[in-house]
Motif scaffolding. Structure first.
Motif, PDB file in Angstrom:
ATOM      1  N   GLN A 127       6.735  26.616   3.344  1.00 16.42           N
ATOM      2  CA  GLN A 127       7.767  26.714   3.159  1.00 16.42           C
ATOM      3  C   GLN A 127       8.930  27.463   3.907  1.00 16.42           C
ATOM      4  O   GLN A 127       9.446  27.065   4.851  1.00 16.42           O
TER       5      GLN A 127
ATOM      6  N   GLN B 204      12.166  18.229   3.368  1.00 22.28           N
ATOM      7  CA  GLN B 204      11.282  17.492   4.300  1.00 22.28           C
ATOM      8  C   GLN B 204       9.674  18.141   3.287  1.00 22.28           C
ATOM      9  O   GLN B 204       8.807  17.405   3.976  1.00 22.28           O
TER      10      GLN B 204
ATOM     11  N   LEU C 104       6.253  15.364   4.473  1.00 20.19           N
ATOM     12  CA  LEU C 104       5.449  16.380   5.314  1.00 20.19           C
ATOM     13  C   LEU C 104       5.104  15.017   6.096  1.00 20.19           C
ATOM     14  O   LEU C 104       4.315  14.167   5.504  1.00 20.19           O
TER      15      LEU C 104
END
Length: 233
Positions: free
Chosen positions: A203, A212, A216
Protein backbone atom coordinates in the motif's frame (compact mmCIF):
# COMPACT_ATOMS: atom_id res chain seq x y z
CA UNK A 1 8.13 -1.32 16.19
CA UNK A 2 5.28 -2.91 18.21
CA UNK A 3 4.28 -6.46 17.37
CA UNK A 4 0.90 -6.68 15.66
CA UNK A 5 -1.29 -9.36 17.14
CA UNK A 6 -3.60 -11.34 14.89
CA UNK A 7 -4.74 -14.74 13.65
CA UNK A 8 -4.45 -15.68 9.98
CA UNK A 9 -5.77 -18.71 8.08
CA UNK A 10 -4.44 -19.57 4.62
CA UNK A 11 -4.53 -22.42 2.12
CA UNK A 12 -2.57 -23.86 -0.81
CA UNK A 13 0.85 -22.56 0.19
CA UNK A 14 -0.75 -19.25 1.23
CA UNK A 15 -2.27 -18.59 -2.19
CA UNK A 16 -5.56 -17.79 -0.45
CA UNK A 17 -6.20 -16.56 3.05
CA UNK A 18 -7.56 -13.98 5.42
CA UNK A 19 -7.06 -12.50 8.85
CA UNK A 20 -9.76 -13.18 11.43
CA UNK A 21 -11.63 -9.87 11.74
CA UNK A 22 -12.04 -10.08 15.53
CA UNK A 23 -9.52 -11.65 17.87
CA UNK A 24 -11.16 -14.32 20.06
CA UNK A 25 -11.16 -13.83 23.81
CA UNK A 26 -8.95 -16.90 23.94
CA UNK A 27 -7.45 -19.45 21.59
CA UNK A 28 -7.46 -22.89 23.13
CA UNK A 29 -4.48 -25.19 22.61
CA UNK A 30 -4.38 -28.81 23.74
CA UNK A 31 -1.39 -31.17 23.47
CA UNK A 32 -1.52 -34.71 24.83
CA UNK A 33 1.24 -37.23 25.36
CA UNK A 34 1.48 -40.58 23.62
CA UNK A 35 3.01 -42.70 26.36
CA UNK A 36 2.56 -46.46 26.52
CA UNK A 37 1.78 -48.47 29.67
CA UNK A 38 3.44 -51.84 30.32
CA UNK A 39 3.38 -54.36 33.16
CA UNK A 40 6.86 -55.34 34.34
CA UNK A 41 7.27 -58.37 36.59
CA UNK A 42 8.42 -57.35 40.06
CA UNK A 43 7.96 -53.65 39.29
CA UNK A 44 4.37 -53.17 38.25
CA UNK A 45 3.15 -50.70 35.66
CA UNK A 46 5.61 -48.43 33.90
CA UNK A 47 5.00 -45.61 31.43
CA UNK A 48 7.25 -45.34 28.38
CA UNK A 49 7.38 -41.73 27.18
CA UNK A 50 7.04 -41.29 23.42
CA UNK A 51 6.75 -38.30 21.09
CA UNK A 52 4.07 -35.78 21.98
CA UNK A 53 0.73 -35.98 20.21
CA UNK A 54 -0.59 -33.50 17.67
CA UNK A 55 -1.62 -30.13 19.06
CA UNK A 56 -5.29 -29.19 18.81
CA UNK A 57 -6.60 -25.63 18.60
CA UNK A 58 -10.05 -24.20 19.26
CA UNK A 59 -10.98 -20.74 17.96
CA UNK A 60 -14.32 -19.14 18.84
CA UNK A 61 -15.07 -15.66 17.55
CA UNK A 62 -17.34 -13.60 15.29
CA UNK A 63 -17.57 -12.80 11.59
CA UNK A 64 -19.11 -9.31 11.82
CA UNK A 65 -21.60 -7.69 9.51
CA UNK A 66 -21.38 -4.39 11.42
CA UNK A 67 -18.38 -1.98 11.69
CA UNK A 68 -17.67 -2.72 15.35
CA UNK A 69 -14.91 -0.72 17.10
CA UNK A 70 -13.30 -3.93 18.37
CA UNK A 71 -12.53 -5.25 14.87
CA UNK A 72 -8.76 -5.81 14.67
CA UNK A 73 -8.26 -6.81 11.01
CA UNK A 74 -7.42 -4.13 8.46
CA UNK A 75 -9.40 -5.87 5.71
CA UNK A 76 -12.86 -7.21 6.57
CA UNK A 77 -14.89 -9.49 4.29
CA UNK A 78 -18.61 -10.25 4.26
CA UNK A 79 -19.43 -12.94 6.88
CA UNK A 80 -20.46 -15.47 4.22
CA UNK A 81 -17.11 -15.07 2.43
CA UNK A 82 -15.25 -16.45 5.46
CA UNK A 83 -17.60 -19.44 5.63
CA UNK A 84 -17.20 -20.11 1.90
CA UNK A 85 -13.40 -20.04 2.20
CA UNK A 86 -13.27 -22.46 5.13
CA UNK A 87 -15.80 -24.89 3.68
CA UNK A 88 -14.07 -24.95 0.29
CA UNK A 89 -10.67 -25.52 1.90
CA UNK A 90 -12.12 -28.30 4.04
CA UNK A 91 -13.62 -30.06 1.01
CA UNK A 92 -10.21 -30.22 -0.71
CA UNK A 93 -9.01 -32.58 2.07
CA UNK A 94 -5.79 -30.63 2.25
CA UNK A 95 -4.36 -28.88 5.33
CA UNK A 96 -4.59 -25.15 5.84
CA UNK A 97 -2.05 -22.99 7.68
CA UNK A 98 -2.74 -21.43 11.06
CA UNK A 99 -0.65 -18.39 11.98
CA UNK A 100 -1.32 -16.68 15.30
CA UNK A 101 0.62 -13.96 17.08
CA UNK A 102 -0.66 -13.13 20.57
CA UNK A 103 0.81 -11.70 23.75
CA UNK A 104 1.71 -15.18 25.00
CA UNK A 105 2.31 -17.37 21.94
CA UNK A 106 3.31 -17.54 18.31
CA UNK A 107 1.87 -20.33 16.17
CA UNK A 108 2.76 -21.06 12.58
CA UNK A 109 1.70 -24.57 11.62
CA UNK A 110 -0.16 -26.55 8.98
CA UNK A 111 -3.43 -27.83 10.37
CA UNK A 112 -6.40 -29.98 9.43
CA UNK A 113 -9.94 -28.70 9.89
CA UNK A 114 -11.60 -31.03 12.41
CA UNK A 115 -14.92 -29.22 12.87
CA UNK A 116 -16.53 -25.90 11.94
CA UNK A 117 -19.78 -24.66 13.44
CA UNK A 118 -21.50 -21.33 12.89
CA UNK A 119 -24.80 -19.58 13.55
CA UNK A 120 -26.31 -16.14 13.11
CA UNK A 121 -26.02 -14.13 16.28
CA UNK A 122 -29.33 -13.17 17.86
CA UNK A 123 -30.02 -9.44 17.95
CA UNK A 124 -27.30 -8.61 15.40
CA UNK A 125 -28.57 -9.40 11.87
CA UNK A 126 -25.81 -10.73 9.64
CA UNK A 127 -23.24 -11.38 12.37
CA UNK A 128 -22.00 -14.98 12.43
CA UNK A 129 -20.71 -16.63 15.59
CA UNK A 130 -18.39 -19.55 14.86
CA UNK A 131 -16.31 -22.27 16.48
CA UNK A 132 -13.40 -23.72 14.54
CA UNK A 133 -11.39 -26.73 15.69
CA UNK A 134 -8.04 -27.46 14.08
CA UNK A 135 -5.41 -30.15 14.56
CA UNK A 136 -1.69 -29.80 13.86
CA UNK A 137 -0.74 -31.53 10.60
CA UNK A 138 2.59 -33.17 9.82
CA UNK A 139 3.50 -33.62 6.18
CA UNK A 140 4.77 -37.03 5.26
CA UNK A 141 5.79 -38.89 2.12
CA UNK A 142 7.72 -41.98 1.15
CA UNK A 143 11.43 -41.30 0.78
CA UNK A 144 13.01 -42.45 -2.43
CA UNK A 145 16.06 -44.64 -1.85
CA UNK A 146 18.46 -46.38 -4.19
CA UNK A 147 20.34 -49.59 -3.36
CA UNK A 148 24.11 -49.40 -3.76
CA UNK A 149 25.84 -52.67 -4.56
CA UNK A 150 28.72 -53.66 -2.28
CA UNK A 151 32.14 -54.27 -3.91
CA UNK A 152 32.46 -57.73 -5.37
CA UNK A 153 34.03 -60.23 -2.98
CA UNK A 154 33.67 -57.98 0.04
CA UNK A 155 30.89 -60.04 1.59
CA UNK A 156 29.14 -56.86 2.66
CA UNK A 157 25.43 -56.43 2.17
CA UNK A 158 24.08 -53.91 -0.29
CA UNK A 159 23.58 -50.45 1.22
CA UNK A 160 20.85 -47.90 0.67
CA UNK A 161 21.65 -44.41 -0.55
CA UNK A 162 19.26 -41.59 0.29
CA UNK A 163 18.12 -39.25 -2.44
CA UNK A 164 19.96 -35.91 -2.39
CA UNK A 165 18.06 -32.97 -0.84
CA UNK A 166 16.02 -30.80 -3.14
CA UNK A 167 17.69 -27.68 -4.42
CA UNK A 168 16.48 -24.55 -2.58
CA UNK A 169 14.15 -22.24 -4.48
CA UNK A 170 16.38 -19.28 -5.32
CA UNK A 171 14.09 -17.55 -7.80
CA UNK A 172 14.12 -13.76 -7.71
CA UNK A 173 10.68 -12.47 -6.62
CA UNK A 174 8.64 -10.50 -9.13
CA UNK A 175 8.85 -6.69 -8.86
CA UNK A 176 5.30 -6.05 -10.11
CA UNK A 177 1.91 -7.75 -9.97
CA UNK A 178 -1.24 -7.19 -12.04
CA UNK A 179 -4.49 -7.42 -10.08
CA UNK A 180 -7.13 -9.99 -11.04
CA UNK A 181 -10.74 -10.31 -9.90
CA UNK A 182 -11.08 -11.01 -6.18
CA UNK A 183 -7.57 -9.83 -5.25
CA UNK A 184 -6.89 -8.01 -2.00
CA UNK A 185 -3.55 -6.55 -0.92
CA UNK A 186 -3.38 -9.22 1.78
CA UNK A 187 -3.84 -11.96 -0.83
CA UNK A 188 -1.23 -10.36 -3.12
CA UNK A 189 1.26 -10.15 -0.24
CA UNK A 190 0.66 -13.83 0.58
CA UNK A 191 0.95 -14.93 -3.04
CA UNK A 192 3.94 -12.85 -4.10
CA UNK A 193 5.84 -12.22 -0.84
CA UNK A 194 4.81 -15.27 1.18
CA UNK A 195 3.58 -13.02 4.01
CA UNK A 196 0.07 -11.57 4.07
CA UNK A 197 0.94 -9.12 6.84
CA UNK A 198 3.22 -7.22 4.41
CA UNK A 199 0.23 -5.77 2.53
CA UNK A 200 0.86 -2.40 4.20
CA UNK A 201 4.26 -2.26 2.48
CA UNK A 202 2.54 -2.70 -0.89
CA UNK A 203 0.00 0.00 0.00
CA UNK A 204 2.73 2.46 0.98
CA UNK A 205 4.96 1.63 -1.99
CA UNK A 206 2.09 2.33 -4.41
CA UNK A 207 0.75 5.37 -2.56
CA UNK A 208 -2.72 3.88 -2.06
CA UNK A 209 -5.20 5.39 0.37
CA UNK A 210 -7.28 3.21 2.69
CA UNK A 211 -10.32 3.90 0.50
CA UNK A 212 -8.44 2.76 -2.63
CA UNK A 213 -7.33 -0.44 -0.86
CA UNK A 214 -10.98 -1.42 -0.38
CA UNK A 215 -11.79 -0.94 -4.11
CA UNK A 216 -8.84 -2.24 -6.11
CA UNK A 217 -9.45 -2.17 -9.88
CA UNK A 218 -8.82 -5.30 -11.93
CA UNK A 219 -5.81 -4.85 -14.20
CA UNK A 220 -4.01 -2.39 -11.92
CA UNK A 221 -0.26 -3.02 -11.83
CA UNK A 222 1.29 -2.89 -8.36
CA UNK A 223 4.92 -2.40 -7.48
CA UNK A 224 6.18 -5.00 -5.00
CA UNK A 225 8.90 -4.69 -2.35
CA UNK A 226 11.85 -6.99 -2.98
CA UNK A 227 13.41 -6.87 0.50
CA UNK A 228 12.30 -6.90 4.10
CA UNK A 229 9.61 -8.90 5.74
CA UNK A 230 7.02 -8.93 8.49
CA UNK A 231 6.23 -11.17 11.45
CA UNK A 232 3.66 -13.47 9.86
CA UNK A 233 4.70 -16.26 7.51
Amino acid sequence: MATRYGIWLSWNNQQEGFELPILPQEIGQSVSGDGAMYDVAGLGKINVIKDRGLAEYTIESLFPAQPYPFITASIVLEPKAYIDYIMRWWETKRPIRLTAVTATMEINTPASIESFEWKEKAGAPGDIEFSLKLKEYRFYSAQRVQPVAAPAGSGAAAQVAKAPPKRPDDRVPSKTYTLVAGDTLWAVAQKMLGDGSRWREIQKLNGLSDAQVKKLPVGMKLKLPTTGGGVVA
